[in-house]
Design a protein around this motif. Structure first.
Motif: not given
Length: 327
Positions: A206-208, A234-235, A258-261, A264-265
């Motif tokens: 996801a970008r946001v 967003a997510s 968990g997840s690494r993200i 952009d925001l």
């Protein structure tokens, strides 16, 4: 020459973080005067892999084949990678920072007697060759010089964005059948179980991302947060305490477990920003923290911050977004 270990998914595609490593290699190649880039894959790759690697600037694709490569064995993969490296005279050997990439390059480093830099995010000098890598779960960065050859390192996931090359490579396929000692097959995968479905893909790409922590208050406290997620397309990402309390499912968790993200925001709402969570969101380009505590770690590290109760701030943001869209 630069040699990149490329992993192929069970569906027969080069995985995204391997393509990121090839993109990183292109920057290194350009800095060194257009050093050729070759890839190593295990097994004969399909046309999609060959085309993808050629599009990303790979000159040759060395396919490790033979009975020893029928199942994953870190030492066997390392033996094959070293055989290709010795034959081609590569000065740099690299991989993506996946569990397999880390294990294989650790074997290579031990056998070659050279240091390995893990989770590299950039390089700053070629002479001496100096890289910057993530440490302490992504909370800090350190510089490391790789003075020995081959220079050996893994690229941290999402340190760069995978992109096609301006000038595609030849993508020539070379089948390799290097010898593998019996000792290199002692530890190998002998069976696999079907994993639980990974539902975190949208969050990771996801970008946001809108985050929520203990400040949500309860399992019923996500209404306005989910509305903001919808408004921003967003997510949703949550802290470990939220999943531990059973408020949200684990696949939404951001953090070391968990997840690494790398959006952009990232908008963390009511998240203190403990080390565990920061390890997952440290690659976010911009962070807008919403928290009642101005001294919370997430607030002090954020690009921007709003000090206040998320249940008051988020509805106001949602209303303003709707107003501007209607106007």
């Amino acid at each position: 020459m630069i040699l990149v270990l490329v992993e192929v998914s069970p569906t027969g595609e080069a995985i995204e973080v391997s393509l990121e490593a090839v993109t990183f290699a292109r920057d290194l190649s350009a800095a060194g005067g257009a050093i050729p880039i070759d890839a190593v894959v295990v097994g004969e790759p399909g046309d999609d892999v060959v085309k993808a690697l050629a599009a990303h600037g790979v000159r040759r694709i060395h396919a490790l084949t033979g009975p020893a490569y029928g199942a994953y064995a870190g030492a066997a993969w390392a033996a094959g990678l070293m055989a290709v490296r010795e034959r081609t005279g590569s000065v740099v050997v690299m991989a993506s920072g996946t569990p397999r990439g880390m294990e294989v390059l650790a074997h290579v480093g031990a056998r070659a007697g050279v240091a390995m830099a893990a989770n590299v995010v950039s390089f700053s000098s070629l002479s001496p060759f100096t890289v910057t890598r993530q440490v302490v779960g992504g909370q800090a960065r350190e510089e490391m010089q790789l003075g020995q050859r081959p220079a050996l390192f893994t690229v941290a996931g999402h340190a760069v964005q995978a992109s096609a090359a301006d000038a595609p490579g030849a993508g020539e396929l070379v089948v390799e059948t290097p010898d593998v000692a019996d000792a290199d097959l002692v530890a190998r995968v002998v069976s696999t179980d079907e994993p639980e479905p990974d539902l975190s893909g949208t969050l990771k790409s996801a970008r946001v991302v809108v985050g929520a922590g203990r400040g949500a208050g309860s399992a019923d406290g996500f209404g306005e947060i989910l509305e903001l997620v919808d408004l921003l397309d967003a997510s949703l990402g949550v802290s470990r305490v939220v999943t531990s309390l059973g408020w949200r499912p684990h696949h939404e968790q951001v953090g070391q477990t968990g997840s690494r993200i790398s959006p952009d925001l990232y908008i963390p709402c009511g998240i203190s920003g403990a080390i565990q969570h920061w390890a997952g969101c440290s690659s976010a380009k911009n962070i807008l923290a919403i928290n009642t505590d101005p001294d919370a770690p997430m607030v002090t590290k954020a690009t921007h911050a709003v000090i206040g109760d998320l249940h008051e701030v988020i509805p106001a943001i949602n209303e303003e977004i709707r107003r501007r869209r209607q106007g």
